[in-house]
Design a protein around this motif. Structure first.
Motif, PDB file in Angstrom:
ATOM      1  N   ARG A   1      -8.910  -2.157  -0.222  1.00 42.43           N
ATOM      2  CA  ARG A   1      -9.128  -3.512  -0.713  1.00 42.43           C
ATOM      3  C   ARG A   1      -8.852  -4.472   0.431  1.00 42.43           C
ATOM      4  O   ARG A   1      -7.756  -4.499   0.970  1.00 42.43           O
ATOM      5  CB  ARG A   1      -8.193  -3.820  -1.887  1.00 42.43           C
ATOM      6  CG  ARG A   1      -8.516  -3.063  -3.145  1.00 42.43           C
ATOM      7  CD  ARG A   1      -7.552  -3.383  -4.265  1.00 42.43           C
ATOM      8  NE  ARG A   1      -6.141  -3.204  -3.923  1.00 42.43           N
ATOM      9  CZ  ARG A   1      -5.500  -2.042  -3.930  1.00 42.43           C
ATOM     10  NH1 ARG A   1      -6.145  -0.943  -4.234  1.00 42.43           N
ATOM     11  NH2 ARG A   1      -4.229  -1.974  -3.627  1.00 42.43           N
ATOM     12  N   ARG A   2      -9.858  -5.256   0.776  1.00 42.33           N
ATOM     13  CA  ARG A   2      -9.708  -6.231   1.859  1.00 42.33           C
ATOM     14  C   ARG A   2      -8.811  -7.376   1.393  1.00 42.33           C
ATOM     15  O   ARG A   2      -8.938  -7.854   0.274  1.00 42.33           O
ATOM     16  CB  ARG A   2     -11.079  -6.761   2.275  1.00 42.33           C
ATOM     17  CG  ARG A   2     -11.042  -7.597   3.520  1.00 42.33           C
ATOM     18  CD  ARG A   2     -12.433  -7.956   3.991  1.00 42.33           C
ATOM     19  NE  ARG A   2     -13.249  -6.797   4.299  1.00 42.33           N
ATOM     20  CZ  ARG A   2     -13.220  -6.124   5.443  1.00 42.33           C
ATOM     21  NH1 ARG A   2     -12.386  -6.481   6.391  1.00 42.33           N
ATOM     22  NH2 ARG A   2     -14.025  -5.109   5.641  1.00 42.33           N
ATOM     23  N   THR A   3      -7.904  -7.803   2.274  1.00 42.23           N
ATOM     24  CA  THR A   3      -7.035  -8.933   1.947  1.00 42.23           C
ATOM     25  C   THR A   3      -7.736 -10.224   2.307  1.00 42.23           C
ATOM     26  O   THR A   3      -8.606 -10.263   3.182  1.00 42.23           O
ATOM     27  CB  THR A   3      -5.702  -8.850   2.716  1.00 42.23           C
ATOM     28  OG1 THR A   3      -5.972  -8.811   4.107  1.00 42.23           O
ATOM     29  CG2 THR A   3      -4.924  -7.622   2.301  1.00 42.23           C
TER      30      THR A   3
ATOM     31  N   SER B   1       0.778  -1.241   0.000  1.00 37.55           N
ATOM     32  CA  SER B   1       0.000   0.000   0.000  1.00 37.55           C
ATOM     33  C   SER B   1       0.807   1.289   0.000  1.00 37.55           C
ATOM     34  O   SER B   1       0.313   2.310  -0.480  1.00 37.55           O
ATOM     35  CB  SER B   1      -0.923   0.024   1.226  1.00 37.55           C
ATOM     36  OG  SER B   1      -1.774  -1.086   1.222  1.00 37.55           O
TER      37      SER B   1
END
Length: 176
Positions: free
Chosen positions: A115-117, A68
């Motif tokens: 964005r979810r991992t 990120s």
């Protein structure tokens, strides 16, 4: 437990570095935090002193940091402050590290797309639950056990007696 928790707002000063030793993955980067103040003589905002911190992220936070952050990104870092000192050749040096608990982009200075991992699937329970989930939508006049012979409650006196009995049995009560 008696740790110094801080929240620092600044810019990423170095590209995050990743390492995966035997103890678990970690990432680190330098954070530049510059104080700003209103200069009345110049009638403008002025930059003050810049403090530099080494930010350490561990485990999943390290992986997300690497994916990120880039140099120059405005960030907010929350974590434990750790100050290290070293005395060599008569010179004493000090470093301030932040063991990060949370890192995020500073949305006061820009936008970000979250964005979810992916997470690993939780393990299936090995033993069945002790009791089945109760049926909370029991029709009026029907008992929880499925016995349809329970009469509906008719009078207020009967209703309070039935409610007291149900409370002792820990059953839901249908009131008409």
């Amino acid at each position: 437990m008696n740790e110094t928790m801080i929240c620092a707002v600044g810019n990423v000063a170095t590209q995050p570095m990743y390492r995966d030793p035997g103890t678990g993955m970690s990432a680190r980067f330098r954070l530049a935090v510059t104080a700003r103040y209103w200069d009345r003589e110049k009638n403008a905002w002025t930059d003050g002193h810049t403090n530099f911190f080494t930010v350490w992220a561990n485990r999943q936070l390290a992986a997300n940091t690497m994916a990120s952050l880039n140099v120059g990104d405005p960030v907010v870092v929350q974590g434990r402050l750790k100050v290290r000192t070293d005395s060599r050749d008569g010179n004493t040096r000090a470093w301030a590290d932040i063991d990060a608990v949370a890192i995020g982009h500073d949305l006061a200075r820009g936008t970000s797309a979250f964005r979810r991992t992916g997470r690993p699937e939780p393990a299936a329970p090995t033993t069945p639950p002790a009791q089945p989930e109760p049926n909370w939508e029991t029709p009026v006049g029907t008992s929880v056990t499925g016995d349809d012979t329970a009469p509906p409650v008719e009078s207020p006196a009967d209703a309070s007696a039935e409610a007291e009995n149900a409370k002792q049995r820990r059953e839901p009560v249908a009131v008409t």
